[in-house]
Write an enzyme that holds these catalytic residues in place. Structure first.
Site, PDB file in Angstrom:
ATOM      1  N   GLU A 185      58.089  77.234  58.171  1.00  0.00           N
ATOM      2  CA  GLU A 185      58.626  77.762  58.253  1.00  0.00           C
ATOM      3  C   GLU A 185      60.035  77.699  57.833  1.00  0.00           C
ATOM      4  OE1 GLU A 185      56.795  76.700  61.682  1.00  0.00           O
ATOM      5  OE2 GLU A 185      56.913  75.974  59.688  1.00  0.00           O
ATOM      6  N   CYS A 237      61.932  73.655  63.662  1.00  0.00           N
ATOM      7  CA  CYS A 237      62.263  75.178  62.937  1.00  0.00           C
ATOM      8  C   CYS A 237      62.410  76.016  63.703  1.00  0.00           C
ATOM      9  CB  CYS A 237      59.932  75.467  62.318  1.00  0.00           C
ATOM     10  SG  CYS A 237      59.661  74.247  60.761  1.00  0.00           S
ATOM     11  N   HIS A 244      58.753  72.435  55.549  1.00  0.00           N
ATOM     12  CA  HIS A 244      57.725  73.232  56.997  1.00  0.00           C
ATOM     13  C   HIS A 244      58.032  74.484  56.539  1.00  0.00           C
ATOM     14  CE1 HIS A 244      58.148  70.446  60.819  1.00  0.00           C
ATOM     15  NE2 HIS A 244      57.597  69.723  59.170  1.00  0.00           N
ATOM     16  N   CYS A 252      57.337  73.479  65.045  1.00  0.00           N
ATOM     17  CA  CYS A 252      57.862  72.441  66.001  1.00  0.00           C
ATOM     18  C   CYS A 252      59.281  72.435  66.029  1.00  0.00           C
ATOM     19  CB  CYS A 252      57.810  71.101  64.709  1.00  0.00           C
ATOM     20  SG  CYS A 252      59.443  71.153  63.659  1.00  0.00           S
TER      21      CYS A 252
END
Length: 172
Positions: free
Chosen positions: A58, A89, A56, A86
């Site tokens: 992040e 993260c 992801h 999410c």
């Protein structure tokens, strides 16, 4: 409180990263990691490209920030991300000790800050992250909405083609 123009400047950079993800067929989320007015890292979702479910935006900028600072603790760093993070993260942000999270659009299906889960409101955590939401929310939400509308349209078309091919072959 931070100057809104300052936050918008970095959220625009995150949106540029999100655009790159969308162009590559990835869910269009972009992130920027800032410390002391310096951009440490910028990236976008690359799960498909890297065959990595943890890639992801992040997570990728936290990794790069750690490499640059040669420390997994990213004290006083600020994360700008186009969509509400999410649970994975958010947990990584807590472990990395960023000081502030700025996100654009809420993520009702899996957001872990305020939408679906409220992980940062848990008093049991050993680190607090200041959160600011809604910076360029409309633009951040629109890039996601557009991506999924196009994807659903393409999937509907592909499903229709597959179904008609099965009918043509007498399978369905």
């Amino acid at each position: 409180m931070r100057d809104r123009e300052f936050d918008e400047r970095y959220m625009k950079m995150a949106l540029e990263e999100a655009e790159k993800a969308g162009q590559r067929g990835e869910i269009p989320v972009g992130a920027i990691l800032l410390k002391g007015g310096r951009v440490l890292a910028k990236d976008h979702n690359r799960c498909i490209e890297l065959s990595d479910p943890t890639a992801h935006a992040e997570i990728l900028v936290l990794r790069k920030g750690g490499e640059i600072l040669r420390n997994y603790r990213l004290n006083e760093a600020v994360m700008y991300v186009t969509a509400e993070p999410c649970p994975m993260c958010v947990s990584a942000m807590v472990h990395s000790r960023i000081s502030r999270l700025v996100f654009g659009a809420p993520e009702p299906k899996f957001g872990a800050v305020e939408s679906k889960f409220k992980l940062l409101n848990d008093n049991g955590l050993n680190h607090k992250i200041k959160v600011d939401r809604g910076i360029l929310e409309k633009e951040c939400g629109e890039i996601l909405k557009s991506f999924f509308e196009k994807r659903r349209g393409r999937e509907s078309y592909e499903l229709g083609v597959m179904t008609s091919e099965l009918v043509d072959k007498g399978i369905r």
